[in-house]
Design an enzyme around this catalytic site. Structure first.
Site, short mmCIF file in Angstrom:
data_model
loop_
_atom_site.label_atom_id
_atom_site.label_comp_id
_atom_site.label_asym_id
_atom_site.label_seq_id
_atom_site.Cartn_x
_atom_site.Cartn_y
_atom_site.Cartn_z
N ARG A 1 -13.33 -14.31 0.33
CA ARG A 1 -12.80 -15.16 1.40
C ARG A 1 -13.91 -15.89 2.15
NH1 ARG A 1 -7.23 -13.49 3.18
NH2 ARG A 1 -6.68 -11.82 1.77
N CYS B 1 11.32 -4.38 -11.34
CA CYS B 1 11.69 -2.95 -11.34
C CYS B 1 10.71 -2.09 -10.53
CB CYS B 1 11.84 -2.42 -12.76
SG CYS B 1 10.29 -2.20 -13.65
N HIS C 1 -4.72 -4.32 1.88
CA HIS C 1 -4.38 -5.46 1.01
C HIS C 1 -4.02 -5.03 -0.40
CE1 HIS C 1 -6.89 -8.10 3.97
NE2 HIS C 1 -5.71 -7.78 4.44
N ASP D 1 -11.04 -3.39 -4.25
CA ASP D 1 -11.89 -3.13 -5.41
C ASP D 1 -11.96 -1.67 -5.85
OD1 ASP D 1 -13.68 -1.94 -3.51
OD2 ASP D 1 -14.63 -3.88 -3.16
#
Ligand code: ZN
Length: 252
Positions: free
Chosen positions: A40, A134, A123, A108
């Site tokens: 980011r 499903c 996140h 990560d």
């Protein structure tokens, strides 16, 4: 890499020693020393490419193809990355019994590779893939093999639904249960240690404030200034690994 024991490190050591309910909050900055792109930040992946939102992913086949192409590239980087001195020091805190848990913005999996077990991934995680229909979750590895074999938009083999890495995409809400627990951890802490996060996006912006308001000490280790610095008992403006290694010894 050893660093000279500065006054800042001594103060951090003291805060760790005096505390028994420590919450660690981490962002991308802790993983850059492991070679994982801070995607980011300036020069990061999202600075070079527009992010694909969840709405675009669902609506547009071209965007899905683009998304998977980038995820395939990122996955290799993350799969091969190893935890650094910072991740390992935080894992030692857990062994010492002082850690409530780690709240991370990272996807990560490096905290887990370092041995941390009590972790909230705000996140989500890039180590898993979820079927949006499903809700079945599987590891990323077999999906990576399918991408390598030439599939560009993998589908669920049980229900033919769309697969997506089990991360929170742009335009997607955080998991409310994860968020609620993160807030409860922050409020229960006697020491909140924020590492490698710019503390700008929510809930990163609020969590140090919540902890502080509930009486916790606050330390911030980040290469750049953060909006929460004025609240902190200690600010160390540097890369985190060597500082954490020095402040959290093996014999805690
Ligand atoms: Zn499915």
């Amino acid at each position: 890499m050893a660093v000279q024991e500065t006054k800042e490190i001594q103060k951090l050591k003291g805060l760790v020693e005096q505390s028994c309910k420590i919450v660690v909050f981490t962002g991308a900055g802790i993983s850059t020393e492991s070679g994982v792109s801070d995607y980011r930040s300036k020069g990061g992946i999202w600075d070079r490419f527009q992010p694909v939102t969840i709405q675009e992913f669902l609506a547009d086949e071209g965007k899905r193809r683009e998304y998977w192409r980038r995820k395939k590239e990122m996955y290799v980087e993350m799969r091969d990355a190893q935890p650094n001195a910072g991740h390992l020091a935080i894992a030692r805190l857990e062994k010492s019994g002082k850690l409530v848990g780690v709240i991370t913005q990272n996807i990560d999996g490096l905290h887990q590779k370092a041995g941390t077990q009590k972790i909230l991934e705000l996140h989500g995680t890039n180590r898993e893939v979820i079927c949006l229909q499903c809700r079945k979750i599987c590891p990323f590895d077999p999906i990576y093999e399918r991408l390598e074999a030439g599939e560009d938009i993998p589908l669920c083999r049980d229900c033919n639904g769309l697969l997506k890495p089990n991360t929170i995409s742009f335009g997607q809400q955080l998991d409310p249960e994860v968020l609620e627990l993160a807030i409860a951890w922050a409020r229960s802490a006697d020491f909140l240690l924020a590492v490698g996060s710019t503390l700008i996006v929510e809930p990163a912006a609020s969590i140090p404030r919540l902890a502080k308001r509930a009486g916790a000490k606050l330390a911030i280790i980040n290469r750049d200034l953060t909006p929460a610095d004025s609240l902190a008992d200690l600010v160390i403006q540097t890369t985190a690994g060597p500082v954490l290694e020095a402040a959290i010894p093996a014999s805690l």
